[in-house]
Design a protein around this motif. Structure first.
Motif, PDB file in Angstrom:
ATOM      1  N   SER A 649     -44.312 -27.635   1.132  1.00  0.00           N
ATOM      2  CA  SER A 649     -45.282 -28.160   0.176  1.00  0.00           C
ATOM      3  C   SER A 649     -46.679 -28.308   0.775  1.00  0.00           C
ATOM      4  N   ASP A 650     -46.807 -28.177   2.108  1.00  0.00           N
ATOM      5  CA  ASP A 650     -48.129 -28.271   2.739  1.00  0.00           C
ATOM      6  C   ASP A 650     -49.036 -27.129   2.319  1.00  0.00           C
ATOM      7  N   ALA A 651     -48.455 -26.034   1.913  1.00  0.00           N
ATOM      8  CA  ALA A 651     -49.166 -24.870   1.373  1.00  0.00           C
ATOM      9  C   ALA A 651     -49.898 -24.064   2.430  1.00  0.00           C
ATOM     10  N   ASP A 652     -50.568 -24.706   3.387  1.00  0.00           N
ATOM     11  CA  ASP A 652     -51.340 -23.969   4.393  1.00  0.00           C
ATOM     12  C   ASP A 652     -51.269 -24.727   5.712  1.00  0.00           C
ATOM     13  N   VAL A 653     -51.179 -23.988   6.799  1.00  0.00           N
ATOM     14  CA  VAL A 653     -51.000 -24.616   8.099  1.00  0.00           C
ATOM     15  C   VAL A 653     -52.175 -24.342   9.044  1.00  0.00           C
ATOM     16  N   LEU A 654     -53.247 -23.714   8.555  1.00  0.00           N
ATOM     17  CA  LEU A 654     -54.351 -23.323   9.430  1.00  0.00           C
ATOM     18  C   LEU A 654     -54.983 -24.521  10.137  1.00  0.00           C
ATOM     19  N   SER A 655     -55.286 -25.578   9.391  1.00  0.00           N
ATOM     20  CA  SER A 655     -55.950 -26.741   9.997  1.00  0.00           C
ATOM     21  C   SER A 655     -55.116 -27.320  11.126  1.00  0.00           C
ATOM     22  N   ALA A 656     -53.811 -27.402  10.925  1.00  0.00           N
ATOM     23  CA  ALA A 656     -52.926 -27.957  11.958  1.00  0.00           C
ATOM     24  C   ALA A 656     -52.894 -27.053  13.180  1.00  0.00           C
ATOM     25  N   SER A 689     -63.586 -19.185  13.019  1.00  0.00           N
ATOM     26  CA  SER A 689     -63.523 -17.731  13.170  1.00  0.00           C
ATOM     27  C   SER A 689     -64.560 -17.222  14.151  1.00  0.00           C
ATOM     28  N   ALA A 690     -65.540 -18.071  14.518  1.00  0.00           N
ATOM     29  CA  ALA A 690     -66.494 -17.662  15.542  1.00  0.00           C
ATOM     30  C   ALA A 690     -65.819 -17.520  16.894  1.00  0.00           C
ATOM     31  N   GLU A 691     -64.714 -18.260  17.096  1.00  0.00           N
ATOM     32  CA  GLU A 691     -63.984 -18.178  18.358  1.00  0.00           C
ATOM     33  C   GLU A 691     -62.626 -17.497  18.194  1.00  0.00           C
ATOM     34  N   LYS A 699     -43.317 -13.443  10.959  1.00  0.00           N
ATOM     35  CA  LYS A 699     -42.463 -13.594   9.780  1.00  0.00           C
ATOM     36  C   LYS A 699     -43.330 -14.056   8.604  1.00  0.00           C
ATOM     37  N   ALA A 700     -43.816 -13.057   7.864  1.00  0.00           N
ATOM     38  CA  ALA A 700     -44.721 -13.349   6.744  1.00  0.00           C
ATOM     39  C   ALA A 700     -44.007 -14.046   5.596  1.00  0.00           C
ATOM     40  N   THR A 701     -42.678 -14.054   5.593  1.00  0.00           N
ATOM     41  CA  THR A 701     -41.945 -14.772   4.547  1.00  0.00           C
ATOM     42  C   THR A 701     -41.948 -16.272   4.785  1.00  0.00           C
ATOM     43  N   VAL A 702     -42.403 -16.685   5.972  1.00  0.00           N
ATOM     44  CA  VAL A 702     -42.521 -18.109   6.294  1.00  0.00           C
ATOM     45  C   VAL A 702     -44.000 -18.516   6.308  1.00  0.00           C
ATOM     46  N   VAL A 703     -44.774 -17.867   7.177  1.00  0.00           N
ATOM     47  CA  VAL A 703     -46.219 -18.105   7.255  1.00  0.00           C
ATOM     48  C   VAL A 703     -46.921 -16.759   7.305  1.00  0.00           C
ATOM     49  N   GLN A 704     -47.890 -16.568   6.445  1.00  0.00           N
ATOM     50  CA  GLN A 704     -48.676 -15.341   6.480  1.00  0.00           C
ATOM     51  C   GLN A 704     -49.802 -15.483   7.493  1.00  0.00           C
ATOM     52  N   GLY A 705     -50.036 -14.416   8.279  1.00  0.00           N
ATOM     53  CA  GLY A 705     -51.119 -14.431   9.244  1.00  0.00           C
ATOM     54  C   GLY A 705     -52.459 -14.199   8.570  1.00  0.00           C
ATOM     55  N   ASP A 706     -53.515 -14.239   9.367  1.00  0.00           N
ATOM     56  CA  ASP A 706     -54.876 -13.973   8.882  1.00  0.00           C
ATOM     57  C   ASP A 706     -55.546 -13.089   9.921  1.00  0.00           C
ATOM     58  N   THR A 707     -55.662 -11.814   9.611  1.00  0.00           N
ATOM     59  CA  THR A 707     -56.145 -10.847  10.589  1.00  0.00           C
ATOM     60  C   THR A 707     -57.371 -10.085  10.108  1.00  0.00           C
ATOM     61  N   ASP A 708     -58.047 -10.594   9.081  1.00  0.00           N
ATOM     62  CA  ASP A 708     -59.189  -9.863   8.544  1.00  0.00           C
ATOM     63  C   ASP A 708     -60.508 -10.261   9.193  1.00  0.00           C
ATOM     64  N   VAL A 711     -60.310 -15.667   9.512  1.00  0.00           N
ATOM     65  CA  VAL A 711     -59.427 -16.778   9.881  1.00  0.00           C
ATOM     66  C   VAL A 711     -59.706 -17.973   8.983  1.00  0.00           C
ATOM     67  N   SER A 712     -59.416 -17.806   7.720  1.00  0.00           N
ATOM     68  CA  SER A 712     -59.724 -18.840   6.734  1.00  0.00           C
ATOM     69  C   SER A 712     -58.491 -19.485   6.123  1.00  0.00           C
ATOM     70  N   THR A 713     -57.310 -18.881   6.319  1.00  0.00           N
ATOM     71  CA  THR A 713     -56.110 -19.441   5.694  1.00  0.00           C
ATOM     72  C   THR A 713     -54.863 -18.937   6.405  1.00  0.00           C
ATOM     73  N   LEU A 714     -53.843 -19.779   6.450  1.00  0.00           N
ATOM     74  CA  LEU A 714     -52.508 -19.408   6.927  1.00  0.00           C
ATOM     75  C   LEU A 714     -51.508 -19.941   5.909  1.00  0.00           C
ATOM     76  N   PRO A 715     -51.314 -19.215   4.806  1.00  0.00           N
ATOM     77  CA  PRO A 715     -50.458 -19.726   3.732  1.00  0.00           C
ATOM     78  C   PRO A 715     -49.006 -19.884   4.165  1.00  0.00           C
ATOM     79  N   ILE A 716     -48.408 -21.001   3.766  1.00  0.00           N
ATOM     80  CA  ILE A 716     -46.975 -21.199   3.946  1.00  0.00           C
ATOM     81  C   ILE A 716     -46.276 -20.578   2.753  1.00  0.00           C
ATOM     82  N   VAL A 717     -45.369 -19.652   3.041  1.00  0.00           N
ATOM     83  CA  VAL A 717     -44.687 -18.912   1.976  1.00  0.00           C
ATOM     84  C   VAL A 717     -43.304 -19.481   1.705  1.00  0.00           C
ATOM     85  N   GLY A 718     -42.594 -19.844   2.756  1.00  0.00           N
ATOM     86  CA  GLY A 718     -41.239 -20.352   2.571  1.00  0.00           C
ATOM     87  C   GLY A 718     -40.768 -21.102   3.790  1.00  0.00           C
TER      88      GLY A 718
END
Length: 843
Positions: A649-656, A689-691, A699-708, A711-718
């Motif tokens: 339910s956290d939806a995104d884990v980037l900040s952590a 993203s500057a650093e 495993k993108a079915t758990v957490v999607q990476g950010d490689t574009d 570095v603005s989001t790391l969505p939690i998928v499952g």
């Protein structure tokens, strides 16, 4: 080896070492073994004459890089071959040298190439005590922790992750990443970023800690949990508080890392993972049991009573005088960031370094009451802790909060006063037609700190108008304690400009002697003149990021003979991007669009740029501009935790993830990315993203990476476990970090009421309820109740892969409207809110 290449690399190596400590044992130098057995000291190497250089080149070729040892001024060193083959830079290659690195006695070579005295560097190296760094045993207690036990205590030793390597014995491609190491006596604990596989054997190699690399094998087996003990006895009652427990095997080994701990409590605000999902009032008691699964069996702890109590200051660990009374985490402050005294005329806020009863760092001083025991020396605001010194001496401040009380001594020093006045050039010679000359003047106090706002005055020694002297910034120094003195020549002659700061009789003075020469008028060349007081710019300081150059004609004596002339200015190697110039319109190429009377050079990034001036087709002068960048640069990164936990339910884990990275600058201080003087690793100084270049997920079915690149989001998928690989900007030259994220399932399944129907059967006479495809999403079971309170269960069914479920028998109804309540549940035990399904019986 190509001797030119080797010599170039050696020169760079020696130059880079010059800033190191002057203490050295063995003597710093280049030791050439093989058939050479000669030694060149670093000092002599920089001063070799032609014969000495020829000798050096000959010896270099004969010895070979495998037999050459470089010793730096800090007594660390490495074989030349190690330095040349490394991509990590000299500082990371250097190590403590051993007696066995040297072949024996060396003859020192003098600067003229002749032989000098003999020297045995082995005599200046202490031998390692026998067996001190011998590996005794290796054990793998949990899937992400390996313990290496040595023969003796390693406390104080420089132990690094690079000293260890771990690889699966039957699969060389499986090399678990070593995230960090910690030393406790004889035991070094390796924390892994990757999990070991139960039943597999791993080879542990230890290198750089003994004469020879040592290897040990260890087999990891998932231990059976024998006990669970609740560690938490108090919580603050705030949302996010975490209950903790320890899992041990039958031998008493801590195997908590191998088993997710679940909780059963009597409070609805504590979830199954032991985290508070809502605030709980102080004074409340929580009854709790913790358990882990051993196969299908739950291994429980004893029931514990956990008390909810407000956090209270408990442990005192020091203090600092801060700008605003808030420090995000004092444990991460560098020693240079801690201030324990005030000068008269300064103010600040007292910030005590205190932890609460749970060991948490207190981040603000707002909960304390402050009382000065010496108000005639130091006035303290009781609520804010603001400090105002009124006299020199030592004052004691009492800090209180509840039962916590601490007396803190703060020294009040004398007010800063100028004690040194330094001019960059004490003697200046200008021609009578030269432009104004800028000279940097610096004022410092008795503590060696720059004095801001100091008034500097000037007096010219003669009444004859040979030159004019002027001070910038209304005669007051800037934040760096600097001011610019400008000398404008007028006529041939000499005079002295006396500068003064402070009041008599304690004024501090300095003199600039000015000589103005008469130009002949005959032009024999040109001279580039800089309007600024030096040629050094700062790309991160708007007040010091540009300078203006002009080209002047000069006579045979170098005297300027007339006004600035137009010239075409060119930045050599413009593509390096160190600087830009004005009058470079259209497509910027580092060349002025036409001949101009002046060129303004603006700093862009760290480096040295060379500009040339051309009159007609003739290049008549060059000028170097050095660009520094005062913006902090990351020198190292590390993970605070090797594993993070999150909920679906956290939806995104980037900040952590970003807050879990501890970054230090190239000086070893916390990376102050916003350059405000305070390191706030979870606030303004969190990495961006500057650093961070990219974050990859296995495993993108758990957490999607950010490689574009953003570095603005790391969505939690499952729910599940994912390994994230964090890479950094190429310019930082930092190794990637590997982090494990475990996402627990706390999201309830969803029910589509429109896809659930009740059949009013006549034959047989029992009515049924069933779900079509898509009736339940992410669920494993449905339960049907006949009342809204969900107390009377009618029946259950298993949810199929397509979200449907088979018919559940209902009691036969005669006529009228009947309500049933459907509850969907997933494998983790999350339940959806009940959906009311109504139908009207026709029979």
């Amino acid at each position: 080896m190509n001797k030119k290449v080797a010599l170039s690399l050696l020169s760079a190596t020696v130059i880079s070492s010059m800033a190191a400590s002057a203490f050295a044992a063995p003597n710093p130098g280049i030791y050439m073994g093989g058939d050479v057995d000669r030694y060149y000291s670093l000092t002599d190497l920089m001063n070799l004459n032609a014969q000495g250089m020829a000798k050096f080149n000959t010896d270099l070729g004969k010895a070979g890089s495998k037999n050459i040892v470089f010793v730096d001024y800090d007594k660390k060193g490495a074989f030349l071959e190690e330095i040349f083959n490394s991509t990590d830079g000299l500082e990371k290659v250097k190590r403590d040298l051993k007696q066995s690195d040297f072949e024996g006695v060396y003859t020192q070579v003098k600067t003229d190439g002749t032989d000098g005295a003999t020297y045995d560097p082995r005599n200046d190296i202490d031998p390692e005590p026998a067996g001190e760094l011998k590996v005794e045993s290796v054990s793998a207690i949990t899937k992400n922790e390996v313990k290496v036990t040595f023969a003796t205590d390693l406390t104080g030793k420089d132990i690094k992750p690079s000293n260890f390597n771990l690889v699966q014995k039957d699969n060389e491609y499986n090399e678990p990443y070593i995230d960090s190491v910690s030393v406790s006596g004889k035991v070094v604990t390796l924390t892994l970023g990757d999990n070991l596989i139960s039943g597999k054997t791993y080879v542990v190699t230890v290198s750089g800690l003994s004469e020879q690399a040592q290897t040990k094998e260890v087999t990891y087996s998932l231990a059976t949990p024998a006990s669970v003990t609740i560690d938490t006895s108090y919580v603050t009652g705030k949302t996010g508080d975490q209950l903790k427990a320890t899992v041990k095997d039958a031998s008493g080994n801590d195997i908590t890392g191998d088993y997710p701990v679940k909780w059963e409590t009597n409070n609805a605000n504590v979830d199954a993972d032991g985290k508070l999902t809502g605030n709980i009032a102080a004074g409340t008691t929580i009854l709790a049991k913790a358990y882990v699964m051993n196969g299908t069996t739950k291994v429980y702890s004893a029931q514990a009573v956990i008390t909810v109590a407000n956090a209270t200051p408990t442990t005192y660990e020091g203090f600092t005088v801060d700008d605003d009374g808030t420090v995000a985490d004092y444990t991460k402050l560098a020693a240079t960031d801690i201030k324990t005294s005030l000068k008269m005329g300064e103010t600040g806020y007292l910030f005590p370094f205190v932890k609460d009863q749970y060991g948490n760092v207190i981040t603000t001083n707002s909960g304390f009451t402050f009382t000065s025991k010496n108000p005639t020396i130091l006035v303290v605001d009781s609520a804010t802790g603001k400090l105002t010194p009124v006299a020199t001496g030592t004052a004691v401040v009492q800090v209180e909060s509840g039962t916590f009380k601490k007396l803190i001594s703060i020294e009040v020093k004398a007010a800063a006063k100028p004690t040194t006045l330094t001019v960059a050039e004490s003697s200046v010679t200008l021609s009578d037609k030269a432009p104004a000359k800028a000279i940097k003047v610096t004022v410092k106090d008795q503590y060696g700190d720059p004095v801001s706002g100091a008034t500097v005055t000037k007096t010219e020694s003669t009444t004859t108008d040979f030159s004019d002297a002027a001070l910038g910034n209304s005669g007051k120094t800037d934040a760096k304690g600097e001011i610019t003195l400008t000398i404008t020549p007028k006529a041939a002659g000499t005079e002295a400009v006396k500068l003064s700061v402070g009041a008599a009789p304690n004024a501090v003075e300095a003199t600039v002697n000015v000589t103005v020469t008469a130009s002949t008028g005959t032009v024999t060349g040109y001279k580039i003149v800089n309007s600024a007081d030096d040629n050094v710019l700062d790309a991160n300081d708007a007040a010091d990021d540009d300078l203006t150059l002009k080209l002047y004609p000069v006579d045979a004596n170098g005297n300027i003979t007339g006004p600035a002339e137009n010239a075409v200015w060119t930045v050599k190697d413009f593509s390096n991007g160190f600087v830009s110039i004005d009058n470079d319109g259209g497509t910027a190429d580092g060349v002025t669009d036409s001949a101009v009377g002046s060129v303004t050079v603006t700093a862009k990034k760290k480096g040295t740029a060379t500009l040339t001036a051309k009159v007609g087709s003739l290049e008549v002068g060059t000028f170097d501009v050095v660009v520094n960048d005062s913006k902090p640069v990351i020198g190292s990164v590390a993970l605070t935790k090797a594993t993070l936990t999150a909920k679906q339910s956290d939806a995104d884990v980037l900040s952590a993830v970003l807050a879990n990275i501890t970054a230090k600058d190239t000086t070893g201080k916390g990376f102050d990315r916003d350059n405000d003087g305070t390191y706030e690793p979870t606030g303004d100084d969190i990495l961006t993203s500057a650093e961070v270049a990219a974050i990859y997920s296995n495993k993108a079915t758990v957490v999607q990476g950010d490689t574009d690149g953003t570095v603005s989001t790391l969505p939690i998928v499952g729910a599940g476990e994912a390994t994230l690989t964090i890479t950094f900007a190429d310019s930082l030259n930092l190794a990637p970090l590997s982090l494990k994220v475990i996402v627990s399932d706390d999201v309830a399944p969803t029910v589509a009421a429109g896809k659930i129907s009740i059949t009013d059967n006549t034959t047989p006479a029992v009515d049924t309820i069933a779900g079509a495809a898509g009736a339940v999403t992410d669920g494993t079971k449905v339960s049907v109740y006949s009342d809204a309170a969900l107390t009377t269960l009618v029946g259950t069914a298993t949810v199929k892969a397509d979200g449907s479920f088979d018919a559940i028998d209902l009691a036969d109804k005669a006529t009228g409207t009947v309500d049933y309540y459907v509850v969907a549940e997933d494998a983790a035990g999350n339940k959806a809110a009940a959906e009311k399904i109504s139908y009207t019986a026709a029979k």
